[in-house]
Design a protein around this motif. Structure first.
Motif, PDB file in Angstrom:
ATOM      1  N   ASN A  84       0.807  -1.227   0.000  1.00  0.00           N
ATOM      2  CA  ASN A  84       0.000   0.000   0.000  1.00  0.00           C
ATOM      3  C   ASN A  84       0.839   1.276   0.000  1.00  0.00           C
ATOM      4  O   ASN A  84       0.375   2.335   0.444  1.00  0.00           O
ATOM      5  N   THR A  85       2.068   1.185  -0.496  1.00  0.00           N
ATOM      6  CA  THR A  85       2.875   2.403  -0.655  1.00  0.00           C
ATOM      7  C   THR A  85       2.219   3.297  -1.707  1.00  0.00           C
ATOM      8  O   THR A  85       1.834   2.821  -2.781  1.00  0.00           O
ATOM      9  N   ASP A  86       2.079   4.581  -1.417  1.00  0.00           N
ATOM     10  CA  ASP A  86       1.414   5.484  -2.369  1.00  0.00           C
ATOM     11  C   ASP A  86       2.259   5.628  -3.641  1.00  0.00           C
ATOM     12  O   ASP A  86       3.484   5.448  -3.636  1.00  0.00           O
ATOM     13  N   TRP A  87       1.580   5.972  -4.747  1.00  0.00           N
ATOM     14  CA  TRP A  87       2.218   5.985  -6.061  1.00  0.00           C
ATOM     15  C   TRP A  87       3.365   6.993  -6.141  1.00  0.00           C
ATOM     16  O   TRP A  87       4.413   6.701  -6.712  1.00  0.00           O
ATOM     17  N   GLU A  88       3.188   8.147  -5.566  1.00  0.00           N
ATOM     18  CA  GLU A  88       4.225   9.173  -5.678  1.00  0.00           C
ATOM     19  C   GLU A  88       5.527   8.723  -5.011  1.00  0.00           C
ATOM     20  O   GLU A  88       6.616   8.918  -5.551  1.00  0.00           O
ATOM     21  N   SER A  89       5.412   8.109  -3.827  1.00  0.00           N
ATOM     22  CA  SER A  89       6.614   7.627  -3.135  1.00  0.00           C
ATOM     23  C   SER A  89       7.267   6.489  -3.915  1.00  0.00           C
ATOM     24  O   SER A  89       8.496   6.433  -4.066  1.00  0.00           O
ATOM     25  N   ALA A  90       6.425   5.576  -4.422  1.00  0.00           N
ATOM     26  CA  ALA A  90       6.958   4.460  -5.192  1.00  0.00           C
ATOM     27  C   ALA A  90       7.609   4.946  -6.482  1.00  0.00           C
ATOM     28  O   ALA A  90       8.667   4.452  -6.892  1.00  0.00           O
ATOM     29  N   TRP A 103       9.084  -2.205 -12.903  1.00  0.00           N
ATOM     30  CA  TRP A 103       8.326  -2.596 -11.723  1.00  0.00           C
ATOM     31  C   TRP A 103       7.135  -3.462 -12.101  1.00  0.00           C
ATOM     32  O   TRP A 103       6.737  -3.548 -13.267  1.00  0.00           O
ATOM     33  N   GLU A 104       6.596  -4.097 -11.079  1.00  0.00           N
ATOM     34  CA  GLU A 104       5.359  -4.857 -11.271  1.00  0.00           C
ATOM     35  C   GLU A 104       4.535  -4.800  -9.992  1.00  0.00           C
ATOM     36  O   GLU A 104       5.055  -4.541  -8.903  1.00  0.00           O
ATOM     37  N   SER A 105       3.236  -5.026 -10.167  1.00  0.00           N
ATOM     38  CA  SER A 105       2.305  -5.095  -9.046  1.00  0.00           C
ATOM     39  C   SER A 105       1.572  -6.427  -9.147  1.00  0.00           C
ATOM     40  O   SER A 105       1.093  -6.784 -10.223  1.00  0.00           O
ATOM     41  N   TYR A 106       1.525  -7.164  -8.041  1.00  0.00           N
ATOM     42  CA  TYR A 106       0.771  -8.422  -8.079  1.00  0.00           C
ATOM     43  C   TYR A 106      -0.175  -8.472  -6.896  1.00  0.00           C
ATOM     44  O   TYR A 106       0.141  -8.068  -5.784  1.00  0.00           O
ATOM     45  N   ILE A 147      -8.325   0.054 -12.644  1.00  0.00           N
ATOM     46  CA  ILE A 147      -7.956  -0.884 -11.585  1.00  0.00           C
ATOM     47  C   ILE A 147      -6.958  -0.207 -10.643  1.00  0.00           C
ATOM     48  O   ILE A 147      -5.920   0.297 -11.075  1.00  0.00           O
ATOM     49  N   GLY A 148      -7.261  -0.197  -9.357  1.00  0.00           N
ATOM     50  CA  GLY A 148      -6.338   0.365  -8.385  1.00  0.00           C
ATOM     51  C   GLY A 148      -5.243  -0.632  -8.046  1.00  0.00           C
ATOM     52  O   GLY A 148      -5.508  -1.828  -7.916  1.00  0.00           O
ATOM     53  N   TYR A 149      -4.028  -0.167  -7.897  1.00  0.00           N
ATOM     54  CA  TYR A 149      -2.919  -1.069  -7.581  1.00  0.00           C
ATOM     55  C   TYR A 149      -1.812  -0.273  -6.911  1.00  0.00           C
ATOM     56  O   TYR A 149      -1.775   0.962  -6.962  1.00  0.00           O
ATOM     57  N   SER A 150      -0.919  -0.998  -6.280  1.00  0.00           N
ATOM     58  CA  SER A 150       0.288  -0.395  -5.704  1.00  0.00           C
ATOM     59  C   SER A 150       1.480  -1.228  -6.147  1.00  0.00           C
ATOM     60  O   SER A 150       1.355  -2.433  -6.375  1.00  0.00           O
ATOM     61  N   VAL A 151       2.627  -0.590  -6.259  1.00  0.00           N
ATOM     62  CA  VAL A 151       3.834  -1.276  -6.729  1.00  0.00           C
ATOM     63  C   VAL A 151       4.268  -2.318  -5.699  1.00  0.00           C
ATOM     64  O   VAL A 151       4.373  -2.029  -4.509  1.00  0.00           O
ATOM     65  N   SER A 152       4.520  -3.544  -6.163  1.00  0.00           N
ATOM     66  CA  SER A 152       4.944  -4.627  -5.279  1.00  0.00           C
ATOM     67  C   SER A 152       6.452  -4.823  -5.288  1.00  0.00           C
ATOM     68  O   SER A 152       7.049  -5.166  -4.265  1.00  0.00           O
TER      69      SER A 152
END
Length: 765
Positions: free
Chosen positions: A489-495, A506-509, A603-608
């Motif tokens: 759940n790291t926010d997009w800007e920080s990631a 990067w990828e999100s799973y 689709i909502g996602y966060s970087v994994s």
């Protein structure tokens, strides 16, 4: 004959004991450590009220909030631990190996004994772990083994544990509460310092501002998982959870949890392996024994006649020769049982092959119940064959029994009536007639040669396939140096800032449901080429943004051009998207799409994870980073897997060669009895021993060629079946190198010609 029985029973019993031992020891360990039947996941975490609602469901025996997070050990960026907390010690616990017992209010850490041993850590030592910029000091108070980490992997990309680099540990809920409080206090203090307050003042005010409600909220967010024990069906539990909490959660049964799935997968694979190659070993041994006992009875015909003429009753003679077969069966089976035990322990022991994979306290050997009647039946079968073979020789009077063995009269076969038969050489015609006369020996020789070929192609081919898979993973898919795991759940800007700093892809799973079936949604961004997505031919796919790619294991869900629907766990949305291709997934059952496609669908996602070419030692610790994994570390874990496979292949190939030598040598010796008169006749007619030897070797060459022709496709078919049964979760592609074909064929020919030399020697005599 005893060697054949020993090998047949030993390989059959050893391979079947291996999978039964897995089921028995693993099942017992899971029960001792109260391994969870289900795991519920929520990105926002679970409150105590959520836990009470889940525990109140009829059919749920016990439940606990659970945390498992990978933390690096301070001072060594390449070593890490999975730090676990089980709030209720009735679920997902551990077995104490030494030190102090579990204390829910304790301040220490219970550490994996295997990790401690390899890293020279002892009880009383202090470890410092890094958690999102916070240093956590923990004194080792106990050494443990835990069912939740029986197969201790850093993430789904790793296939083999490496306790030198990654282990696991437990801390108490009280210790976690202290960590959360310190983390929250530091966060508030930092904010106040940014507002201009001095450090001491900021800390005092932070202490005053920190309320129980804030700590409770932080603790709730720290538990993203509920583990529970229940015999409810998954569908019923999902309905009950939705009813209690008012939302759909990701519910993972133990059958889909990595540790249980892999452990039971090993047992299933062992069953599959035990149902093919060991059965083939035993079948060849038994069939050859049947043929041999008949040959022995034939060779003893004159002796049987002498005994009968001297007044021995048929019953006495029958018992004598039946006991011969019974004795061989008992001795061979006893030696085979010993061999089987050692084959099993070679695989299933703490210092054996699976000792590098499983981390559990008990390695007691177990035997499947059906093995006992198989062994007893084999012994009785040999005694019965001896009985029937001798009874056939006892028919008639003593004078009939005294007459030497006479081959049966043969009529012209269809082959001999063909026009071109007369134009063949004498050697060809003689060998063809001999094969038609002795069909059982002909069939058994083919079975022995083809069986040897199947075993070697299957064993060496699996090794080739695994080597090709590793090369694909190393050079065809992974082009990064370090994989950096990102805090959930790291926010997009920080990631995004971290991705730019690392110059990575990067990828999100995340988990999704496809008509109730759990799969992984893999959202990828690989413009820099740090990793590749490949098709079923192992070629790189240039990803498109207008649809998804199904992994090969999900290919039956939809054809290319059709649409699928899926729902992310934790939400109520359902997405409908077009299937535009299939891809080979290395590990997980996944649906793959680009980040642009995901954005278009909303689709909502966060970087994994971020993939970078920077070495892990060059990447500074950050509160955004939950762990780092070197590619070389990953490949080294695969190398351990290959070592296990190499050992299995070596056992099969050596046993195949020994069995083939014994079978063919035995058939060769016994066949000399059948042809002694014919060979003597050839000598009387002026044939030299060298010429007769060439006749016999030529026949063996024919049979070897036919056996290789039959055995090669049978070996490929067996290998394909084993690949589907043993390694289907990795979507491997069948690969056989020229060396495998060459070695298999040359070894088979070598074994056959070695046995043929005995016939040549018989001709000389």
């Amino acid at each position: 004959m005893i060697i054949m029985m020993t090998l047949g029973i030993g390989i059959f019993l050893g391979f079947n004991m291996e999978w039964k031992t897995i089921e028995y020891d693993v099942g017992k360990f899971f029960e001792e450590t109260k391994y969870a039947d289900y795991r519920l996941y929520s990105e926002s975490g679970f409150t105590k009220d959520d836990l009470e609602k889940i525990a109140s469901i009829d059919g749920v025996d016990a439940a606990t909030r659970y945390l498992s997070v990978n933390l690096e050990i301070k001072g060594d960026s390449k070593k890490a631990l999975a730090l676990d907390v089980s709030e209720n010690y009735t679920v997902s616990t551990f077995t104490l190996m030494s030190g102090d017992g579990y204390d829910e209010n304790g301040d220490g850490i219970w550490l994996s004994d295997k990790f401690a041993k390899l890293n020279h850590i002892e009880i009383g030592d202090t470890l410092t772990l890094e958690f999102q910029g916070l240093d956590i000091e923990c004194r080792v108070v106990g050494l443990i083994k835990a069912g939740e980490h029986m197969i201790c992997l850093a993430d789904s990309n790793q296939i083999m544990p490496d306790f030198n680099m990654f282990g696991y540990a437990y801390i108490s809920p009280a210790k976690l509460g202290a960590i959360i409080r310190e983390k929250a206090l530091n966060t508030v203090t930092d904010e106040l310092q940014k507002a201009g307050l001095p450090a001491d003042t900021a800390k005092e005010q932070a202490e005053a501002m920190l309320t129980d409600e804030m700590l409770t909220e932080a603790t709730d967010r720290a538990f993203p998982q509920i583990n529970l024990r229940s015999e409810l069906e998954k569908s019923k539990l999902e309905e009950a959870v939705k009813e209690k909490l008012g939302k759909t959660l990701m519910v993972v049964s133990k059958d889909d949890h990595a540790v249980y799935k892999e452990a039971m997968g090993e047992a299933t694979e062992g069953k599959a392996m035990g149902s093919i190659l060991p059965v083939l070993f035993l079948a060849i041994a038994i069939l050859t024994m049947v043929t041999t006992m008949h040959r022995i009875a034939t060779k003893e015909k004159t002796q049987i006649g002498v005994l009968k003429a001297l007044g021995f009753k048929n019953r006495t003679i029958l018992l004598h020769y039946s006991f011969y077969g019974l004795f061989i069966g008992i001795v061979g089976t006893a030696l085979g049982a010993v061999l089987g035990y050692f084959v099993c322990k070679l695989v299933m022991s703490e210092n054996g092959m699976m000792g590098t994979y499983f981390d559990m306290p008990d390695w007691s050997a177990a035997t499947p119940a059906f093995c006992y009647p198989v062994m007893a039946g084999t012994v009785l079968l040999l005694a019965l064959i001896s009985f029937l073979s001798v009874r056939a020789q006892l028919r008639g009077t003593a004078a009939d029994a005294l007459r030497p063995y006479t081959p049966k009269q043969m009529k012209k076969s269809l082959l001999e009536k063909l026009p071109f038969f007369g134009k063949m050489s004498f050697a060809t015609k003689w060998n063809l007639r001999d094969l038609m006369r002795h069909k059982s020996r002909f069939a058994m020789t083919l079975v022995g040669i083809a069986g040897c070929m199947v075993l070697m192609v299957g064993g060496l081919g699996m090794r080739d396939t695994m080597a090709g898979f590793l090369d694909l993973l190393d050079n065809g898919v992974s082009h990064y140096t370090t994989k950096v795991n990102i805090v959930e759940n790291t926010d997009w800007e920080s990631a995004k800032q971290l991705i730019e700093d690392l110059d990575g892809d990067w990828e999100s799973y995340s988990g999704i449901s496809i008509d109730g079936y759990t799969a992984t949604l893999d959202i990828v961004h690989n413009e820099k080429g740090r990793f590749s997505v490949i098709d079923e031919d192992n070629k790189k796919i240039d990803l498109c943004d207008d649809g998804v790619y199904l992994c090969l294991r999900l290919a039956d869900r939809a054809k290319i051009g059709e649409y699928i629907e899926f729902s992310p766990y934790g939400g109520e949305e359902t997405y409908r998207v077009k299937v535009i291709g299939y891809n080979r997934s290395i590990m997980t059952e996944s649906v793959t799409m680009t980040d642009k496609c995901a954005d278009g669908l909303g689709i909502g996602y966060s970087v994994s994870a971020v993939y970078t070419n920077r070495d892990s030692s060059e990447i500074p610790s950050s509160e955004l980073i939950s762990g780092k994994q070197d590619k070389r570390q990953l490949m080294d874990s695969f190398a351990s897997f290959v070592e296990i496979m190499d050992s299995m292949v070596l056992i099969l190939v050596v046993a195949a060669v020994i069995l083939a030598i014994v079978v063919l040598y035995n058939l060769g010796v016994m066949s000399y009895v059948e042809r002694s008169r014919e060979l003597a006749t050839l000598k009387v007619l002026g044939f030299r021993s060298k010429k007769i030897g060439q006749l016999l070797i030529l026949q063996n060459v024919w049979l070897t060629v036919i056996g290789v022709i039959l055995g090669l496709p049978a070996g490929l078919g067996t290998l394909y079946w084993m690949l589907t049964a043993l390694a289907g979760e990795y979507e491997m592609k069948l690969m056989l190198g020229p060396l495998t074909y060459s070695v298999s064929i040359l070894l088979t020919f070598g074994v056959s010609l070695l046995a043929a030399r005995r016939l040549d020697g018989s001709a000389e005599e």
